[in-house]
Design a protein around this motif. Structure first.
Motif, mmCIF file in Angstrom:
data_model
loop_
_atom_site.group_PDB
_atom_site.id
_atom_site.type_symbol
_atom_site.label_atom_id
_atom_site.label_comp_id
_atom_site.label_asym_id
_atom_site.label_seq_id
_atom_site.Cartn_x
_atom_site.Cartn_y
_atom_site.Cartn_z
ATOM 1 N N LEU A 299 40.623 52.119 32.066
ATOM 2 C CA LEU A 299 40.550 51.544 33.407
ATOM 3 C C LEU A 299 41.381 52.364 34.387
ATOM 4 C CD1 LEU A 299 40.796 47.643 33.060
ATOM 5 C CD2 LEU A 299 38.843 48.998 33.789
ATOM 6 N N THR B 153 38.163 50.826 41.635
ATOM 7 C CA THR B 153 37.882 50.033 40.442
ATOM 8 C C THR B 153 38.465 48.635 40.577
ATOM 9 O OG1 THR B 153 37.906 52.023 39.063
ATOM 10 C CG2 THR B 153 38.181 49.903 37.936
ATOM 11 N N HIS B 154 37.595 47.649 40.400
ATOM 12 C CA HIS B 154 38.007 46.254 40.376
ATOM 13 C C HIS B 154 37.729 45.693 38.977
ATOM 14 C CE1 HIS B 154 37.356 45.869 45.036
ATOM 15 N NE2 HIS B 154 38.328 46.695 44.703
ATOM 16 N N TYR C 249 42.534 43.092 40.582
ATOM 17 C CA TYR C 249 42.120 42.131 39.568
ATOM 18 C C TYR C 249 41.632 40.833 40.204
ATOM 19 C CZ TYR C 249 44.387 45.409 36.499
ATOM 20 O OH TYR C 249 44.725 46.570 35.837
ATOM 21 N N VAL D 253 44.267 49.272 39.774
ATOM 22 C CA VAL D 253 43.065 48.432 39.730
ATOM 23 C C VAL D 253 43.355 47.118 40.433
ATOM 24 C CG1 VAL D 253 41.492 47.185 38.181
ATOM 25 C CG2 VAL D 253 42.306 49.472 37.561
ATOM 26 N N ALA E 297 40.108 54.316 37.743
ATOM 27 C CA ALA E 297 40.665 53.998 39.053
ATOM 28 C C ALA E 297 41.176 55.228 39.779
ATOM 29 C CB ALA E 297 41.785 52.972 38.903
#
Length: 422
Positions: free
Chosen positions: A324, A333-334, A358, A356, A328
């Motif tokens: 992840l 990026t979520h 969230y 990231v 990112a």
């Protein structure tokens, strides 16, 4: 009885670990043996491969079944949990058990009035064994439900056993340390049956060595037999089938956790009556041959890209968190995430990349941990986070200004997501 009535009985009249957690767990094999005898010992009469471990046992089971199919064997596959349809657990040559067969089994069970009250997993395991026998399978790949020694699946005599790895999960039931958990998982070793341990070091390895010596099970540690491999540009893994690097094969499963699983599956396959072509075909077509879902699975390619993964413990997140973070660095990026309330997630939150954003959601099962609780924990770890009641709401919010949305943290979060795409 309709199919809906049959599954309602399974989910609501029996203790179900998937929804209730540890309270539904019934250690011991007495009830399983009573059930098996009542149904004519359906775990007998075909060859079985038993797969345990903390992480990777589902992927390993699916890859192994795919290889056996490519070799021309009629192959059963029993895994858990399911994501969308209960029948995902029980497949023959990739096809789910028919609805009418589920109904028939439940009706016959209810008419027996047996002197025991099985759990959901105990009953569905016998259902799977019987369906495999009725279907005339040559092989069945059986994934351990939880632990190993006292798991319902352990009533059978396999032709091969495998344990992928050991990490801290289900500690209230299996033990507070990795060696304690390893002892439970080593409980599937059988006298004279080859055992393959994919990854084990230090005290955990000693546990498996001692269990193999005590049981009389020849054990192979796959990590001692490395094979050359590399990553393709599209993210897939390509492996040599033999140390001399010929031939090379590609696996259709993505994910940074898969190399050890693939190595272990290749080692297993070399001990089965299959050739290199079957191994190559099975690894290349695992999803097609078995219907596997939720392993670094791309649900949408763009606007934004949506990826999901069922990794739900620290052993899985040692791979997921760095990936992840890498995403990112290149793309916005979520992550839509959620957990169940019997998981210690503090160590996972320590690993989550701060680059990231969230979007926490509450899984739609009784065990689901409230997203507001996760939000408070996220803020205490310095994460940029928001909370929503459902996966659908979190996903809608997460898609705004994102290049890629990851969905995971719990099998049940992924199940909620896939229900929207089914």
């Amino acid at each position: 009885m309709t199919y809906e009535e049959a599954t309602d009985f399974l989910f609501n009249s029996l203790p179900v670990f998937q929804s209730q957690g540890p309270g539904a767990y019934k250690p011991g094999l007495d009830t399983a043996r009573i059930l098996a005898e009542a149904f004519g010992n359906p775990h007998e009469g075909y060859r079985k491969i038993h797969v345990g471990g903390t992480n990777g046992k589902g992927s390993t089971s699916h890859m192994t079944a795919a290889i056996l199919r490519e070799a021309g064997y009629k192959t059963g596959l029993y895994t858990s949990p399911h994501l969308v349809d209960f029948r995902e657990r029980i497949r023959v040559d990739g096809e789910m058990m028919p609805r009418e067969a589920v109904v028939d089994f439940v009706e016959r069970y209810r008419a027996m009035n047996l002197p025991c009250r099985p759990s959901f997993f105990e009953l569905t395991t016998i259902m799977a064994f019987e369906w495999f026998k009725k279907s005339g399978v040559d092989y069945a790949v059986i994934e351990v439900g939880l632990g190993g020694r006292l798991d319902t699946t352990n009533i059978m005599e396999p032709c091969l056993t495998a344990v992928t790895n050991v990490s801290l999960d289900h500690m209230a039931l299996l033990g507070n340390t990795e060696p304690e958990i390893a002892r439970e998982k080593a409980g599937i070793f059988k006298p004279g049956v080859k055992a393959f341990v994919f990854e084990a070091d230090g005290e955990v390895r000693k546990v498996f060595e001692e269990a193999a010596n005590t049981t009389g099970a020849p054990v192979t540690f796959v990590q001692d037999r490395p094979l050359p491999y590399r990553r393709c540009d599209d993210g897939k893994w390509i492996f040599a089938l033999h140390p001399d690097e010929e031939p090379w094969v590609v696996c259709d499963l993505d994910g940074d956790c898969q190399p050890m699983n693939i190595r272990g599956v290749i080692e297993l396959a070399h001990n089965l009556p299959v050739d290199d072509n079957a191994i190559a075909g099975g690894l290349a077509n695992t999803v097609k041959n078995t219907g596997l879902m939720g392993r670094w699975m791309t649900l949408r390619d763009s606007s934004p890209r949506i990826i999901c993964d069922t990794g739900h413990n620290i052993g899985a997140w040692q791979y997921l968190a760095p990936r992840l973070g890498e995403m990112a660095e290149a793309e916005r990026t979520h992550a839509v995430m959620g957990f169940v309330n019997d998981k210690d997630v503090s160590h996972i939150f320590e690993r989550l990349p701060r680059s990231v954003r969230y979007f926490f959601a509450t899984p739609s099962v009784p065990r689901g941990r409230k997203s507001t609780e996760l939000l408070a924990l996220a803020h205490s770890h310095g994460l940029d986070a928001q909370a929503y009641d459902t996966v659908a709401e979190a996903l809608a919010a997460a898609q705004t200004d994102a290049d890629v949305v990851f969905v995971g943290g719990s099998t049940f979060i992924v199940a909620d997501l896939l229900s929207q795409f089914s």
